[in-house]
Design an enzyme around this catalytic site. Sequence first.
Site, PDB file in Angstrom:
ATOM      1  N   LYS A   1       7.791 -12.477  -0.938  1.00  0.00           N
ATOM      2  CA  LYS A   1       7.150 -12.593   0.409  1.00  0.00           C
ATOM      3  C   LYS A   1       5.759 -12.080   0.238  1.00  0.00           C
ATOM      4  CE  LYS A   1       7.921  -7.693   1.263  1.00  0.00           C
ATOM      5  NZ  LYS A   1       8.613  -6.639   2.124  1.00  0.00           N
TER       6      LYS A   1
ATOM      7  N   TYR B   1     -25.770  -3.611   3.385  1.00  0.00           N
ATOM      8  CA  TYR B   1     -25.895  -3.359   4.811  1.00  0.00           C
ATOM      9  C   TYR B   1     -26.134  -1.952   4.963  1.00  0.00           C
ATOM     10  CZ  TYR B   1     -24.791  -8.486   5.386  1.00  0.00           C
ATOM     11  OH  TYR B   1     -24.936  -9.710   5.325  1.00  0.00           O
TER      12      TYR B   1
HETATM   13  C1  LIG Z   1       9.154  -5.786   1.047  1.00  0.00           C
HETATM   14  C2  LIG Z   1      10.738  -5.409   1.059  1.00  0.00           C
HETATM   15  C3  LIG Z   1      11.507  -5.098  -0.055  1.00  0.00           C
HETATM   16  C4  LIG Z   1      10.743  -4.813  -1.433  1.00  0.00           C
HETATM   17  O1  LIG Z   1      10.230  -3.479  -1.651  1.00  0.00           O
HETATM   18  P1  LIG Z   1       9.159  -3.040  -2.862  1.00  0.00           P
HETATM   19  O2  LIG Z   1       8.956  -1.636  -2.489  1.00  0.00           O
HETATM   20  O3  LIG Z   1       8.129  -3.961  -3.040  1.00  0.00           O
HETATM   21  O4  LIG Z   1      10.333  -3.158  -3.869  1.00  0.00           O
HETATM   22  C5  LIG Z   1      12.862  -5.156  -0.153  1.00  0.00           C
HETATM   23  N1  LIG Z   1      13.645  -5.180   1.076  1.00  0.00           N
HETATM   24  C6  LIG Z   1      12.931  -5.702   2.141  1.00  0.00           C
HETATM   25  C7  LIG Z   1      13.659  -5.607   3.581  1.00  0.00           C
HETATM   26  C8  LIG Z   1      11.459  -5.754   2.188  1.00  0.00           C
HETATM   27  O5  LIG Z   1      10.848  -5.826   3.301  1.00  0.00           O
END
Ligand SMILES: *Cc1c(COP(=O)(O)O)cnc(C)c1O
Length: 391
Positions: A43, A275
């Site tokens: 993702k 800045y």
């Molecule tokens: C992002 C996510 C994962 C992966 O989590 P990590 O800690 O990056 O391994 C697994 N399951 C769901 C539902 C997620 O949203």
Amino acid sequence: MPAAAGPAGTARARAEIDLDAVRDNVRTLRGYALGAELMAVVKSDGYGHGAVPCARAARQAGATWLGAATPEEAFALRDAGDRGRILCWLWTPGGPWREAVERDIDVSASGGWALEEIVAAARATGRTARVHLKADTGLGRNGCQPADWPALVAAARAAEAEGTVKVTGIWSHFACADEPGHPANAAQLAAFREALAVAERAGLDPEVRHHANSPATLTLPESHFDLVRTGLSVYGLSPAPEVGTAAGLGLRPAMTLSASLALVKRVPGGHGVSYGHTYTTPGETTLGLVPLGYGDGLPRHASGAGPVLVAGKWRTIAGRVAMDQFVVDLGGDLPVTGDRAVLFGPGDDGEPTAEDWARAAGTISYEIVTRISSRVPRVYVNENTGGDGPA
Ligand SMILES: *Cc1c(COP(=O)(O)O)cnc(C)c1O
């Protein structure tokens, strides 16, 4: 030396992604979860690493599932030619269920409304939708509450009987797996076992039961069930210091973020920098200008704190991170314009890591890598060393 030829813009800055590291990490994680399948979670563009190349590398190393949050992310994997199992879990009413069913994507339902939309999409396509029912075992985010679970399970069983749906998965997600020993972890597993028992009594027989994210995969074997969903660890980062260091866990960070110094110049003592003049040179010194800023996804909270390797030494950001650039005080050292500044990487050459940046900015390494924006070109290393191609 002139900059090597590469994607447009790489002379300014680039995020190198080592796909051998991704493959090695997937193999290492499969070793932690022997007996379970592995889902590589890609993702948010593969946590900033590039979803498609990382998915391909993960498949080559034996990931039998890919995980996406949004339907668009799942479709992009299909567009790129992936033919394996993909689970997509973040749905809203009116979502593109029909396209997901047509494109063989496993979908997730956390409530009756979602199941109804899935059944309608299945009827419209004449196909059987593959559904993972998500229980809320204590995270309090997505997932079905225990009180509503028997009704969801019964509705899914009825849809199976008419052939519109097959419940391929039952699943949930941890709240505190990055704190090994936290009492919520055991409580969630107990709630999950109860949800599984309810589903089985109702006649469901899912292919995969899954609850583990990266920290649970690394620290909690009883959470592995049939499938582990690993995200951050695929990219070689530890989910939390309490879980271990990347090297200690056998993981290798895949992303190295670097830039060419856009300017190196001598300035007198007492000179304000960037800045707000929150930094003033303590004496005559050399300043180096790094052409990366919050428009590239660096946290502005790293102002005055973020570490950078320049000419063999760690420097600290002098003053504020701006949209496109920040400054480091090089002291008495004399690098030249065009020399490389390494913000973070695996740490092999003494550079900081994404974890160091997370600490400097008061956040987690997940956010550091994921926020690196599309303005920074991704350059893939070891793209073709993984065998025959995607599964
Ligand atoms: C992002 C996510 C994962 C992966 O989590 P990590 O800690 O990056 O391994 C697994 N399951 C769901 C539902 C997620 O949203």
